[in-house]
Design an enzyme around this catalytic site. Structure first.
Site, PDB file in Angstrom:
ATOM      1  N   ASP A   1       5.900   2.380   6.361  1.00 13.30           N
ATOM      2  CA  ASP A   1       4.647   3.005   6.792  1.00 13.30           C
ATOM      3  C   ASP A   1       4.548   4.467   6.368  1.00 13.30           C
ATOM      4  OD1 ASP A   1       4.218   0.543   8.212  1.00 13.30           O
ATOM      5  OD2 ASP A   1       5.571   1.316   9.740  1.00 13.30           O
TER       6      ASP A   1
ATOM      7  N   HIS B   1      -0.568  -1.864   3.468  1.00 11.17           N
ATOM      8  CA  HIS B   1      -0.833  -0.642   2.718  1.00 11.17           C
ATOM      9  C   HIS B   1      -2.309  -0.270   2.855  1.00 11.17           C
ATOM     10  CE1 HIS B   1       2.881  -1.475  -0.025  1.00 11.17           C
ATOM     11  NE2 HIS B   1       3.200  -1.145   1.203  1.00 11.17           N
ATOM     12  N   THR B   2      -2.553   0.962   3.269  1.00  7.83           N
ATOM     13  CA  THR B   2      -3.930   1.408   3.501  1.00  7.83           C
ATOM     14  C   THR B   2      -4.329   2.429   2.448  1.00  7.83           C
ATOM     15  OG1 THR B   2      -3.542   1.124   5.864  1.00  7.83           O
ATOM     16  CG2 THR B   2      -5.459   2.434   5.247  1.00  7.83           C
TER      17      THR B   2
ATOM     18  N   THR C   1      -0.221  -1.262  10.754  1.00  3.19           N
ATOM     19  CA  THR C   1      -1.350  -1.822  10.001  1.00  3.19           C
ATOM     20  C   THR C   1      -1.342  -3.345  10.122  1.00  3.19           C
ATOM     21  OG1 THR C   1      -0.868  -0.098   8.397  1.00  3.19           O
ATOM     22  CG2 THR C   1      -2.467  -1.732   7.727  1.00  3.19           C
TER      23      THR C   1
HETATM   24  P1  IMP Z   1      10.119  -8.868   9.242  1.00  2.00           P
HETATM   25  O1  IMP Z   1       9.998  -8.193   7.915  1.00  2.00           O
HETATM   26  O2  IMP Z   1       8.807  -9.344   9.794  1.00  2.00           O
HETATM   27  O3  IMP Z   1      11.178  -9.927   9.244  1.00  2.00           O
HETATM   28  O4  IMP Z   1      10.607  -7.767  10.309  1.00  2.00           O
HETATM   29  C1  IMP Z   1      11.911  -7.199  10.252  1.00  2.00           C
HETATM   30  C2  IMP Z   1      11.890  -5.734  10.673  1.00  2.00           C
HETATM   31  O5  IMP Z   1      11.259  -4.978   9.647  1.00  2.00           O
HETATM   32  C3  IMP Z   1      11.086  -5.449  11.943  1.00  2.00           C
HETATM   33  O6  IMP Z   1      11.718  -4.371  12.635  1.00  2.00           O
HETATM   34  C4  IMP Z   1       9.739  -5.002  11.431  1.00  2.00           C
HETATM   35  O7  IMP Z   1       9.053  -4.179  12.355  1.00  2.00           O
HETATM   36  C5  IMP Z   1      10.169  -4.234  10.195  1.00  2.00           C
HETATM   37  N1  IMP Z   1       9.131  -4.170   9.163  1.00  2.00           N
HETATM   38  C6  IMP Z   1       8.823  -5.130   8.267  1.00  2.00           C
HETATM   39  N2  IMP Z   1       7.866  -4.696   7.446  1.00  2.00           N
HETATM   40  C7  IMP Z   1       7.568  -3.452   7.808  1.00  2.00           C
HETATM   41  C8  IMP Z   1       6.666  -2.458   7.298  1.00  2.00           C
HETATM   42  O8  IMP Z   1       5.952  -2.652   6.310  1.00  2.00           O
HETATM   43  N3  IMP Z   1       6.661  -1.266   7.966  1.00  2.00           N
HETATM   44  C9  IMP Z   1       7.467  -1.010   9.012  1.00  2.00           C
HETATM   45  N4  IMP Z   1       8.331  -1.898   9.503  1.00  2.00           N
HETATM   46  C10 IMP Z   1       8.376  -3.112   8.912  1.00  2.00           C
END
Ligand code: IMP
Length: 430
Positions: A13, A41-42, A298
């Protein structure tokens, strides 16, 4: 022309979308290399806000070929929705290419993501619930369904029957949940397949040709270095290769064809989901950062955990991803604070260190050691050059660069495309 990877520095983010959008002005290809619709992505152009989960941000530029490469996972329903939404807003997706080797997120992946998280209890990762982990797990177990399978009806029927036999056994016998219906899935997903099929291509070959013809490629990293499956804070990570090296693995473009790596860092630190975040502020200051920075996911809308800039983690990320420059985003969010803090070292079991322990068990014990810097009261959203910034804001950015041991090429002072200070034009214009 230069080929550039854009990678997140902390836990995601970081407003990478905005940086990619800037680079796309001078690029021929914008390529997603990892992750799926767990990313968000924004990009803000004038009064228009675009939120992307799967389609690369570069789609907003008519001269760019957007590519979703091999290392990504795609949820067909989300892809179809995103394409329809873009078309409705007058954005052409005609040039989009999706790799036939990218894996498909199926309904059992989403279901198992939820069931496995429940089963973990206190140890849950706090995933986005999009089925990302189970989809990558199937890829590694060599039982996944790829885009090339999805768009071939007879292959899809056979793969679906095969997969569902095992998945339904797990769903019913391990988790005591309802089985999934094979023919309903076949019906629904065949329709998505028909919409997506025109975009499926041999993206390795397309990108090899791009490299050969000296085209300029921007690799749009999703998530961030500290969420990388190998180099992040395991097990509180996502399931893909988020580091800059993932750009090569996830696209088939060799490492020797990559010229630059821009690590994108917020002027402070955030994290969503579980896992250690040493500089997290659970007080009014953290709340103020969250409100000023609109720090809500997002993808999931979850409030993000906010804290001071962690330069220990930043220095590690810059090393692991080989950052040649950093883009500092959301500097405007820090206006109006009397003093600011940057974490310069950790104390772990009474020992001071500047080395980042990616091991979550050790990181959980890290106490941040802060350096205090004076803040600035002024609104900086109209600044367009480094000299326009108040002296204290200049000092803050310079100190951050010193601690991360990497020069700054760009500073974000607001969400809009034009609210950007460019320090190194050559890096951004290739
Ligand atoms: P998953 O990718 O849904 O398996 O989540 C695994 C971990 O990665 C969790 O703590 C999510 O909150 C974090 N996470 C996954 N994608 C993002 C992102 O784009 N931004 C911030 N955290 C993310």
């Amino acid at each position: 022309m230069a080929n550039t990877v854009v990678v997140g520095m902390h836990w995601g983010d970081e407003a990478k979308g905005k940086v990619v959008d800037w680079l796309a002005l001078h690029a021929d290809y914008v390529v997603r290399y990892n992750g799926g619709n767990n990313a968000g992505h924004t990009v803000v152009v004038g009064d228009e806000t675009y939120k992307f989960h799967t389609v690369p941000v570069g789609v907003l530029h008519e001269h760019v070929t957007p590519v979703v490469a091999d290392g990504c996972v795609l949820d067909p329903k989300i892809v179809v929705g995103e394409l329809a939404n873009l078309a409705q807003r007058g954005v052409s997706t005609a040039r989009l290419k999706i790799s036939g080797s990218a894996h498909v997120i199926m309904p059992w992946h989403r279901l198992l993501d939820a069931l496995e998280e429940q089963h973990k209890g206190d140890r849950k990762v706090g995933t986005t619930g999009r089925g990302i982990g189970p989809c990558y797990a199937d890829k590694m177990s060599r039982v996944g369904i790829r885009m090339a399978d999805l768009i071939d009806p007879s292959r899809f029927r056979a793969r679906l029957a095969d997969c569902l036999k095992l998945k339904n056994a797990i769903i019913t016998k391990v988790f005591d949940a309802e089985p999934l219906d094979e023919s309903a899935i076949f019906e629904e997903y065949s329709q998505y397949a028909a919409s997506i099929a025109p975009f499926v291509a041999d993206t390795d070959a397309i990108l090899a040709e791009a490299v050969q013809s000296d085209a300029s490629i921007v690799f749009e990293g999703a998530h961030a270095t500290l969420l990388d499956i190998d180099y992040g804070t395991y097990p509180f990570v996502t399931s893909s290769h988020c580091v800059a090296g993932g750009a090569s693995i996830g696209t088939g473009v060799p490492p020797t064809a990559i010229d630059r790596v821009i690590a994108v860092a917020k002027a402070y630190t955030t994290r969503v989901g579980a896992g250690p975040c040493p500089t997290e502020l659970t007080d009014a200051i953290g709340d103020k950062i969250r409100e000023r920075g609109n720090e809500y996911g997002t993808t999931t809308g979850r409030p993000r955990r906010c804290g001071w800039f962690d330069a220990v983690a930043g220095r590690y990320a810059a090393r692991i991803s080989g950052a040649t420059a950093i883009a500092v985003t959301l500097l405007d969010v820090l206006s109006t604070f009397d003093t600011l803090k940057i974490c310069t070292a950790y104390s772990i079991d009474g020992r001071k260190t500047r080395d980042f322990p990616a091991d979550a068990e050790i990181l959980a014990k890290a106490e941040p050691i802060f350096e205090e810097l004076p803040g600035w009261p002024d609104d900086i959203t109209a600044a367009r050059s480094f000299d326009d910034l108040p002296a204290n804001a200049q000092h803050y950015v310079s100190r951050l660069a010193d601690l991360v041991e990497t020069p700054v090429c760009l500073i974000g002072v607001g969400p809009r495309r034009d609210q950007t200070i460019v320090l190194d034009r050559e890096i951004l214009e290739g």
